[in-house]
Structure formats: structure tokens, C-alpha cells
Write an enzyme that holds these catalytic residues in place. Structure first.
Site, PDB file in Angstrom:
ATOM      1  N   HIS A   1       0.847  -1.186   0.000  1.00 30.57           N
ATOM      2  CA  HIS A   1       0.000   0.000   0.000  1.00 30.57           C
ATOM      3  C   HIS A   1       0.879   1.230   0.000  1.00 30.57           C
ATOM      4  CE1 HIS A   1      -3.178   2.801   1.160  1.00 30.57           C
ATOM      5  NE2 HIS A   1      -4.007   1.868   0.717  1.00 30.57           N
TER       6      HIS A   1
ATOM      7  N   ASP B   1      -7.897  -5.596   0.414  1.00 33.02           N
ATOM      8  CA  ASP B   1      -8.376  -6.420  -0.689  1.00 33.02           C
ATOM      9  C   ASP B   1      -7.943  -7.872  -0.615  1.00 33.02           C
ATOM     10  OD1 ASP B   1      -9.784  -4.432  -1.958  1.00 33.02           O
ATOM     11  OD2 ASP B   1      -7.958  -3.609  -2.824  1.00 33.02           O
TER      12      ASP B   1
END
Ligand code: CMC
Length: 431
Positions: free
Chosen positions: A308, A366
């Protein structure tokens, strides 16, 4: 924002320029370089906005090193445990959690706006049945501005509020319609006696021949997915919404732009890509081979659902999602789910591997959300639509904040030009 501190830029010739340093309520200070070009004739260079705060905001705070996510100051863990999605929507839009009468009024307003203009159905019919539901959603949400043009004056706070309510209320209907169209099934109208999330699941899964009764554990799981995806400060799609909105474009067009950006596999498309990746790996015995491919820079393979831009620690949403995954699989008697087991094995190996440790790559939201959605019966191609539905409130809250900000200006980045310098055209017969 306080500006007691200063930063000094020193040039090679010893000259200096001072800039104010602004402090937020928490998080890193920012150097206010708005006067840089005027004072020095230079721009900053920051592709991908690695060190640039594009705005000030009171909505969401992330501490990526510590793995903290706050909506309006409240930790995501507390919101996910104690609130439902519409309470979180109210919080994001208004800055405070609703009391009971405020909540009732908000739920009533949203519930009464879930139907879409009947002519919208013809828009859906213009698409091929096999179109990706995200392609359909981008188009149909953009088309909403043609249907709800009585609330498009962005300088009118009441219009902005009405458009926000319409978007939050109608997105579930639009997403379910995109699904039904793709499935070749008739659209299912919303029902006002159901909760926001139970109604959405019914619009997805009921058919005229058989109604759908939502299992409360599954409804709660999807509601939690909505909460966890509701906002995430200035990510790519939110910045897209802000940038589109900065020109004065209408909110439906801006949200359509946000949906288009979210579709990319590095952003909202990652949960679809993560589940496809698990399907491709297929079996825990293949994890080592797959990890070796990920580490080989020439392979172009990434571990989807990992890494991320902001979190350099475990994404707090991923922890909640893993917990939800357990709950859903248990409720459905699927505790031996092949892909869940594979995901756990993959996570364990990746978290111990030097490649991932050194780069501070952890599971993001996710990694597990695809497994939960699959267990709920949602097909992979719908995952990013679900994300769009949930993120609409964040986009619209950020858009509202921008329009109401006295410092708001059209977004207009500059560039470092390294193309051809000025040159004269050579006629075609001499080239
Ligand atoms: N698998 C393998 N290597 C990775 C991964 C990954 N998933 N993510 C980053 N890296 C490597 C990258 O190759 C680079 O290595 P090196 O320093 O040797 O060149 C290093 O880690 C730093 O990565 P980066 O690309 O500079 O990081 P970024 O901040 O630009 O990208 C990201 C962040 C999310 C786009 C990226 O981590 C990624 O593509 N992840 C997979 C897609 C994904 O799961 N996206 C969902 C994000 S969360 C939901 C959302 O916000 O939409």
C-alpha cells in the site's frame, strides 16, 4: 491549521527563501509552498504525489506506519464493531455521529430515494450483456446527471446535499441493476422495509420466481465491507473526484470519474485481481513457486492484495476483513474453504519473507475481501462495483468539503517539460 514554524530553502549561492510550516491536528506537518513559484520561478517535482498534500481535510486520517485509520477521529475498529454503514455515512458527511432522531431521519431520507428514474433502465439496455459491470456503472452513473438536473447547482448547499443523498441512496440500485443486466435477469426494485444492505442483497439475488431472505451474519458482513471501504483520504479515485469537481463539474460526473479511476487493478480492481490470483495459484503447494515469481522483477507478477502506498504496516481494514472472513465462512459451514486456506498460507509465507519484510509489504483490505464476497455469492466481476458503492459516500463527502472550502481552486498541476525545445516546422516534401 497553525503556522508558527518556518522552513528555509537554501540555494547553492547561499540565498534563502522561507516558507510557513502548517501543522494539522495529528500527523506530519506540511510545508506551504504555494508562493514557491512566485518567489523563485521554480516548481516542485513529485510524480505520484509521494510527498504532496493536495488539500487539507477533516474527514479521514491514516497513520500508515502504525496501521491506524480514523473516520472523523473515530478508529475504524470501533466503527466497524458498533455502527452500521448508514451511521458511518452520516458521520463522514456531517462530521459527527447521529443521535437517534438524526439517524432515523437520515435512514428515512436515504430509504425513500433508492428508486431510480424508470428511463434509466433503457440506458442499461444499450450495453452488451457481457459488458463488464464496471463499464456499465461508469456510464450509467455519469448518465444520472441527465436525470437529476434539478440539483446540479454546485454553489447551492441544498443542491449539493440533495445530490449527495441521491448518490448514496441510488448507488446500490444501480450496482444491482448492472449485475442483473449482466446475468440476463429482470431488475429487482428496492424495498423500503429492509435495511440499506439487506435491500441491496435482495436487489442482487432475488428473482421474480423466488424472493431472497438475507442471512443476518451475511448482511452484517457486507455492511462491514461497506464501512471499511467508505473513505480512505486522498487516494487515486478520491483525488480524481476532487480534481474533476474542482472545475465545477456536477457531482454525478465527478463520481463517474472516481468510479473509472477505482476500476484500475492497482486500486479498487485489486480485490478482483487478488481472488483471480488465488484461483490461479490453486493450491497451497504452489505458493513457494508463486512467491518466487513475485520476487522476480522480470516476471511483472505482483502479490495482489499486498502493499500500500500509505500503510507500511498491517492495514487495519485487512485485520477486520480477515475476522469477517472467519465469521462468514463459519456461518456458511465453509471453514475449510480452499481459497481462504490458501490465502492464510500465502500471507504467512509473505510476512516471513525478506522481500516483503524489507519493503514493508503487508496485506491490504483487498486480500481477504474477495474471499468474503465470493462466499456471499457475489461474482468476482462485481467486486469493484461493490467498492464503488461503498466509496461513494467518501467521494461525495470529500467533494462537498472541497466545494465549501474557501481556499478551493481549480486543480492545475504543473510539469517539468523535457520534450523538444522550440523548433521550426519543415514542409512535408523536405522531411
Ligand atoms: N507485490 C510484489 N512487490 C510489490 C508489491 C506487491 N503487491 N507492492 C509493492 N511491491 C514492491 C515494488 O515492486 C517495489 O519494489 P522495489 O523497491 O524493489 O522496486 C516496492 O515494493 C515499493 O512498491 P511501490 O510500487 O513503489 O509502491 P507504491 O506505493 O507505488 O504502490 C501499490 C502501492 C498498492 C500500488 C502496490 O503495492 C501494488 O501494486 N499492490 C498490489 C495491488 C493492490 O493490492 N492494490 C490495492 C491497494 S489497497 C486498496 C485501494 O486503496 O485501492
Amino acid at each position: 491549521m497553525s503556522a508558527n514554524k518556518k522552513a528555509t530553502l537554501t540555494y547553492a549561492d547561499g540565498k534563502t527563501t522561507e516558507f510557513p510550516v502548517l501543522g494539522g491536528s495529528i500527523g506530519p506537518d506540511v510545508i506551504d509552498i504555494r508562493t514557491l513559484y512566485g518567489k523563485t520561478g521554480m516548481f516542485t517535482y513529485d510524480p505520484g504525489f509521494l510527498s504532496t498534500a493536495s488539500c487539507s481535510s477533516k474527514i479521514t486520517y491514516i497513520d500508515g506506519d502504525e496501521g491506524v485509520l480514523l473516520y472523523r477521529g473515530y478508529p475504524i475498529e470501533q466503527l466497524a464493531q458498533h455502527c452500521d454503514f448508514l451511521e458511518v455515512c452520516y458521520l463522514l458527511l456531517n462530521g459527527e455521529l447521529p443521535n437517534a432522531p438524526q439517524n432515523k431521519n437520515f435512514v428515512d431520507v436515504i430509504t425513500r430515494h433508492t428508486m431510480v428514474h424508470d428511463q434509466m433502465t433503457r440506458f442499461f439496455q444499450g450495453f452488451r450483456r457481457d459488458a463488464h459491470p464496471m463499464a456499465v456503472l461508469v456510464g450509467t452513473v455519469g448518465a444520472m446527471s441527465a436525470f437529476y438536473h434539478d440539483s446540479l447547482d454546485i454553489n447551492n448547499p441544498e443542491h449539493r446535499k440533495v445530490s449527495a443523498m441521491r448518490l448514496i441512496a441510488k448507488l446500490p440500485t444501480m450496482v444491482a441493476m448492472a449485475y442483473k443486466y449482466n446475468m440476463g435477469q429482470p431488475f429487482v426494485y428496492p424495498r423500503n422495509d429492509l435495511s440499506y444492505t439487506a435491500n441491496f442483497m435482495r436487489m442482487m439475488f432475488a428473482v421474480p420466481a423466488e424472493d431472497y431472505k438475507g442471512n443476518p451474519v451475511l448482511v452484517r458482513a457486507l455492511d462491514r465491507i461497506f464501512i471499511l471501504h467508505a473513505d480512505h483520504e486522498q487516494n487515486a479515485s478520491t483525488s480524481t473526484v476532487r480534481l474533476s469537481g474542482s472545475s465545477g463539474a456536477n457531482p454525478f460526473a465527478c463520481i463517474a470519474a472516481g468510479i473509472a479511476c477505482l476500476w484500475g487493478p492497482a486500486h479498487g480492481g485489486a480485490n478482483e485481481a487478488a481472488l483471480n490470483m488465488l484461483e490461479q495459484i490453486g493450491d497451497a503447494s504452489k505458493v513457494g513457486e508463486f512467491i518466487a515469481k513475485v520476487k522476480d522483477k522480470n516476471s511483472g507478477v505482483k502479490l495482489m492484495g499486498f502493499g500500500h502506498r500509505v500503510y507500511k504496516n498491517y492495514d487495519p481494514r485487512a485485520k477486520l476483513m480477515r475476522e469477517t472472513c472467519h465469521e462468514v465462512l463459519n456461518a456458511l459451514g465453509l471453514h475449510n474453504d480452499r481459497l481462504f486456506k490458501l490465502a492464510i498460507a500465502l500471507e504467512k509465507i509473505a510476512l516471513e519473507d525478506d522481500y516483503f519484510v524489507q519493503r514493508k509489504l503487508y496485506p491490504n483490505v483487498d486480500f481477504y475481501s474477495g474471499i468474503v464476497q465470493r462466499a456471499l455469492g457475489i461474482p468476482t466481476s462485481m467486486f469493484t462495483c461493490i467498492f464503488s458503492l461503498a466509496r461513494t459516500v467518501g467521494w461525495i463527502a470529500q467533494w462537498q468539503e472541497m466545494i465549501a472550502d474557501p481556499e478551493y481552486k481549480i486543480g492545475r498541476p504543473r510539469q517539468l517539460y523535457d520534450g523538444a525545445p522550440r523548433r521550426d516546422l519543415v514542409p512535408m516534401d523536405k522531411r
